[in-house]
Design a protein around this motif. Structure first.
Motif, PDB file in Angstrom:
ATOM      1  N   LEU A  60    -114.393 -89.576 -19.269  1.00 21.53           N
ATOM      2  CA  LEU A  60    -115.646 -90.110 -18.698  1.00 21.53           C
ATOM      3  C   LEU A  60    -116.262 -89.111 -17.714  1.00 21.53           C
ATOM      4  O   LEU A  60    -117.480 -88.903 -17.710  1.00 21.53           O
ATOM      5  CB  LEU A  60    -115.394 -91.448 -18.007  1.00 21.53           C
ATOM      6  N   MET A  61    -115.421 -88.499 -16.886  1.00 22.34           N
ATOM      7  CA  MET A  61    -115.906 -87.490 -15.948  1.00 22.34           C
ATOM      8  C   MET A  61    -116.530 -86.315 -16.690  1.00 22.34           C
ATOM      9  O   MET A  61    -117.582 -85.794 -16.277  1.00 22.34           O
ATOM     10  CB  MET A  61    -114.743 -86.982 -15.083  1.00 22.34           C
ATOM     11  N   ALA A  62    -115.897 -85.894 -17.768  1.00 17.49           N
ATOM     12  CA  ALA A  62    -116.394 -84.766 -18.552  1.00 17.49           C
ATOM     13  C   ALA A  62    -117.756 -85.080 -19.165  1.00 17.49           C
ATOM     14  O   ALA A  62    -118.659 -84.245 -19.147  1.00 17.49           O
ATOM     15  CB  ALA A  62    -115.393 -84.392 -19.639  1.00 17.49           C
ATOM     16  N   VAL A  63    -117.904 -86.272 -19.688  1.00 21.54           N
ATOM     17  CA  VAL A  63    -119.191 -86.654 -20.276  1.00 21.54           C
ATOM     18  C   VAL A  63    -120.273 -86.698 -19.199  1.00 21.54           C
ATOM     19  O   VAL A  63    -121.408 -86.284 -19.438  1.00 21.54           O
ATOM     20  CB  VAL A  63    -119.076 -87.984 -21.052  1.00 21.54           C
ATOM     21  N   ALA A  64    -119.913 -87.171 -18.012  1.00 20.77           N
ATOM     22  CA  ALA A  64    -120.881 -87.174 -16.914  1.00 20.77           C
ATOM     23  C   ALA A  64    -121.328 -85.750 -16.589  1.00 20.77           C
ATOM     24  O   ALA A  64    -122.526 -85.480 -16.442  1.00 20.77           O
ATOM     25  CB  ALA A  64    -120.291 -87.852 -15.679  1.00 20.77           C
ATOM     26  N   LEU A  65    -120.369 -84.823 -16.491  1.00 19.85           N
ATOM     27  CA  LEU A  65    -120.728 -83.424 -16.229  1.00 19.85           C
ATOM     28  C   LEU A  65    -121.581 -82.876 -17.356  1.00 19.85           C
ATOM     29  O   LEU A  65    -122.603 -82.207 -17.100  1.00 19.85           O
ATOM     30  CB  LEU A  65    -119.471 -82.567 -16.063  1.00 19.85           C
ATOM     31  N   TRP A  66    -121.195 -83.140 -18.597  1.00 19.88           N
ATOM     32  CA  TRP A  66    -121.965 -82.651 -19.737  1.00 19.88           C
ATOM     33  C   TRP A  66    -123.411 -83.142 -19.657  1.00 19.88           C
ATOM     34  O   TRP A  66    -124.349 -82.378 -19.890  1.00 19.88           O
ATOM     35  CB  TRP A  66    -121.313 -83.095 -21.048  1.00 19.88           C
ATOM     36  N   ARG A  67    -123.586 -84.427 -19.344  1.00 21.73           N
ATOM     37  CA  ARG A  67    -124.943 -84.978 -19.248  1.00 21.73           C
ATOM     38  C   ARG A  67    -125.752 -84.237 -18.185  1.00 21.73           C
ATOM     39  O   ARG A  67    -126.916 -83.903 -18.406  1.00 21.73           O
ATOM     40  CB  ARG A  67    -124.916 -86.472 -18.945  1.00 21.73           C
ATOM     41  N   LEU A  68    -125.145 -83.994 -17.034  1.00 21.19           N
ATOM     42  CA  LEU A  68    -125.854 -83.289 -15.967  1.00 21.19           C
ATOM     43  C   LEU A  68    -126.226 -81.875 -16.390  1.00 21.19           C
ATOM     44  O   LEU A  68    -127.327 -81.391 -16.104  1.00 21.19           O
ATOM     45  CB  LEU A  68    -124.985 -83.229 -14.702  1.00 21.19           C
ATOM     46  N   TRP A  69    -125.303 -81.222 -17.066  1.00 16.16           N
ATOM     47  CA  TRP A  69    -125.450 -79.827 -17.445  1.00 16.16           C
ATOM     48  C   TRP A  69    -126.385 -79.654 -18.633  1.00 16.16           C
ATOM     49  O   TRP A  69    -127.222 -78.755 -18.670  1.00 16.16           O
ATOM     50  CB  TRP A  69    -124.062 -79.299 -17.768  1.00 16.16           C
ATOM     51  N   GLN A  70    -126.267 -80.534 -19.622  1.00 10.13           N
ATOM     52  CA  GLN A  70    -126.976 -80.379 -20.889  1.00 10.13           C
ATOM     53  C   GLN A  70    -128.349 -81.030 -20.903  1.00 10.13           C
ATOM     54  O   GLN A  70    -129.278 -80.495 -21.484  1.00 10.13           O
ATOM     55  CB  GLN A  70    -126.128 -80.958 -22.031  1.00 10.13           C
ATOM     56  N   LEU A  71    -128.489 -82.179 -20.294  1.00 14.84           N
ATOM     57  CA  LEU A  71    -129.691 -82.980 -20.486  1.00 14.84           C
ATOM     58  C   LEU A  71    -130.747 -82.794 -19.402  1.00 14.84           C
ATOM     59  O   LEU A  71    -131.832 -83.367 -19.514  1.00 14.84           O
ATOM     60  CB  LEU A  71    -129.317 -84.462 -20.586  1.00 14.84           C
ATOM     61  N   HIS A  72    -130.440 -82.021 -18.378  1.00 16.32           N
ATOM     62  CA  HIS A  72    -131.372 -81.891 -17.255  1.00 16.32           C
ATOM     63  C   HIS A  72    -131.620 -80.433 -16.932  1.00 16.32           C
ATOM     64  O   HIS A  72    -130.686 -79.624 -16.890  1.00 16.32           O
ATOM     65  CB  HIS A  72    -130.834 -82.633 -16.026  1.00 16.32           C
ATOM     66  N   ALA A  73    -132.873 -80.136 -16.706  1.00 15.34           N
ATOM     67  CA  ALA A  73    -133.256 -78.766 -16.354  1.00 15.34           C
ATOM     68  C   ALA A  73    -132.699 -78.417 -14.981  1.00 15.34           C
ATOM     69  O   ALA A  73    -132.495 -79.297 -14.141  1.00 15.34           O
ATOM     70  CB  ALA A  73    -134.783 -78.661 -16.347  1.00 15.34           C
ATOM     71  N   PRO A  74    -132.457 -77.130 -14.755  1.00 15.85           N
ATOM     72  CA  PRO A  74    -132.002 -76.717 -13.421  1.00 15.85           C
ATOM     73  C   PRO A  74    -132.979 -77.204 -12.342  1.00 15.85           C
ATOM     74  O   PRO A  74    -134.201 -77.128 -12.505  1.00 15.85           O
ATOM     75  CB  PRO A  74    -131.987 -75.193 -13.505  1.00 15.85           C
ATOM     76  N   SER A  75    -132.406 -77.726 -11.261  1.00 19.26           N
ATOM     77  CA  SER A  75    -133.195 -78.224 -10.137  1.00 19.26           C
ATOM     78  C   SER A  75    -132.256 -78.359  -8.949  1.00 19.26           C
ATOM     79  O   SER A  75    -131.031 -78.374  -9.121  1.00 19.26           O
ATOM     80  CB  SER A  75    -133.810 -79.592 -10.464  1.00 19.26           C
ATOM     81  N   PRO A  76    -132.801 -78.499  -7.759  1.00 18.84           N
ATOM     82  CA  PRO A  76    -131.932 -78.725  -6.600  1.00 18.84           C
ATOM     83  C   PRO A  76    -131.094 -80.016  -6.752  1.00 18.84           C
ATOM     84  O   PRO A  76    -129.929 -80.038  -6.366  1.00 18.84           O
ATOM     85  CB  PRO A  76    -132.907 -78.833  -5.431  1.00 18.84           C
ATOM     86  N   ALA A  77    -131.670 -81.055  -7.322  1.00 17.49           N
ATOM     87  CA  ALA A  77    -130.931 -82.316  -7.498  1.00 17.49           C
ATOM     88  C   ALA A  77    -129.778 -82.140  -8.488  1.00 17.49           C
ATOM     89  O   ALA A  77    -128.677 -82.660  -8.265  1.00 17.49           O
ATOM     90  CB  ALA A  77    -131.880 -83.424  -7.971  1.00 17.49           C
ATOM     91  N   ARG A  78    -130.028 -81.421  -9.562  1.00 17.40           N
ATOM     92  CA  ARG A  78    -128.951 -81.166 -10.533  1.00 17.40           C
ATOM     93  C   ARG A  78    -127.873 -80.280  -9.915  1.00 17.40           C
ATOM     94  O   ARG A  78    -126.678 -80.525 -10.086  1.00 17.40           O
ATOM     95  CB  ARG A  78    -129.503 -80.510 -11.799  1.00 17.40           C
ATOM     96  N   ARG A  79    -128.280 -79.270  -9.183  1.00 26.60           N
ATOM     97  CA  ARG A  79    -127.324 -78.377  -8.519  1.00 26.60           C
ATOM     98  C   ARG A  79    -126.448 -79.162  -7.543  1.00 26.60           C
ATOM     99  O   ARG A  79    -125.238 -78.959  -7.473  1.00 26.60           O
ATOM    100  CB  ARG A  79    -128.089 -77.256  -7.805  1.00 26.60           C
ATOM    101  N   LEU A  80    -127.036 -80.074  -6.788  1.00 23.89           N
ATOM    102  CA  LEU A  80    -126.279 -80.909  -5.851  1.00 23.89           C
ATOM    103  C   LEU A  80    -125.292 -81.791  -6.595  1.00 23.89           C
ATOM    104  O   LEU A  80    -124.115 -81.873  -6.226  1.00 23.89           O
ATOM    105  CB  LEU A  80    -127.227 -81.773  -5.010  1.00 23.89           C
ATOM    106  N   ALA A  81    -125.754 -82.456  -7.648  1.00 20.99           N
ATOM    107  CA  ALA A  81    -124.877 -83.355  -8.406  1.00 20.99           C
ATOM    108  C   ALA A  81    -123.702 -82.587  -9.016  1.00 20.99           C
ATOM    109  O   ALA A  81    -122.547 -83.031  -8.929  1.00 20.99           O
ATOM    110  CB  ALA A  81    -125.672 -84.087  -9.490  1.00 20.99           C
ATOM    111  N   ILE A  82    -123.976 -81.437  -9.618  1.00 16.13           N
ATOM    112  CA  ILE A  82    -122.896 -80.652 -10.223  1.00 16.13           C
ATOM    113  C   ILE A  82    -121.984 -80.077  -9.142  1.00 16.13           C
ATOM    114  O   ILE A  82    -120.753 -80.051  -9.308  1.00 16.13           O
ATOM    115  CB  ILE A  82    -123.463 -79.561 -11.156  1.00 16.13           C
ATOM    116  N   GLY A  83    -122.547 -79.653  -8.032  1.00 15.07           N
ATOM    117  CA  GLY A  83    -121.726 -79.140  -6.930  1.00 15.07           C
ATOM    118  C   GLY A  83    -120.781 -80.200  -6.381  1.00 15.07           C
ATOM    119  O   GLY A  83    -119.598 -79.938  -6.145  1.00 15.07           O
TER     120      GLY A  83
END
Length: 158
Positions: A60-83
């Motif tokens: 489940l954690m991996a799918v969450a990371l994949w969604r953040l990484w794959q489905l969303h353009a780079p942005s400060p919000a995405r960088r924060l979530a992945i960080g």
């Protein structure tokens, strides 16, 4: 694009399961020895429950990371979530070596409380850009809540 997406999913799953595998290298030898000798609360699950729960949560954690990484353009919000996602994984990775490897439930309790906070922060950050990714992490937060109470009980009882 589909090849990149699949690669990212495999990498995310491999990262999570790799952390789990490394943790089990420290944990497994301690189950019949040191851990078996600890006083544990009556609501402690059998040792066989942990790999089932953790494998499910890591996927489940991996799918969450994949969604953040794959489905969303780079942005400060995405960088924060992945960080934050990476921070919680790092805390997850050190809990087993502290609890089992160092045989230090008190220190592990500090780690698991920090882990709980990091997961909650990750969910909050995910909610801003991907509600499904956030919800994929809710069972993880629930399990770590339970694990935190179990760790705390072991500290108190021993």
């Amino acid at each position: 694009m589909k090849t990149l997406s699949f690669f990212r999913l495999v990498l995310a799953v491999g990262l999570c399961l790799g952390v789990g595998a490394l943790g089990s290298l420290v944990t497994t030898p301690q189950i019949p020895t040191w851990y078996a000798g600890l006083v544990k609360p009556s609501w402690t699950p059998p040792p066989a429950a942990f790999p089932i729960a953790w494998t499910t949560l890591y996927v489940l954690m991996a799918v969450a990371l994949w969604r953040l990484w794959q489905l969303h353009a780079p942005s400060p919000a995405r960088r924060l979530a992945i960080g934050l996602w990476l921070a919680q994984l790092a805390l997850n990775a050190i809990w087993s070596p502290v609890f089992f490897g160092l045989e230090a439930p008190g220190a592990a309790l500090v780690v698991v409380v920090a882990l709980w906070l990091a997961i909650a922060a990750t969910i909050w950050a995910c909610l801003r850009i991907d509600r499904i990714a956030a919800w994929l992490l809710v069972p993880y937060l629930a399990w770590v809540s339970y694990a935190t109470t179990l760790n705390a009980a072991i500290v108190v009882l021993n």
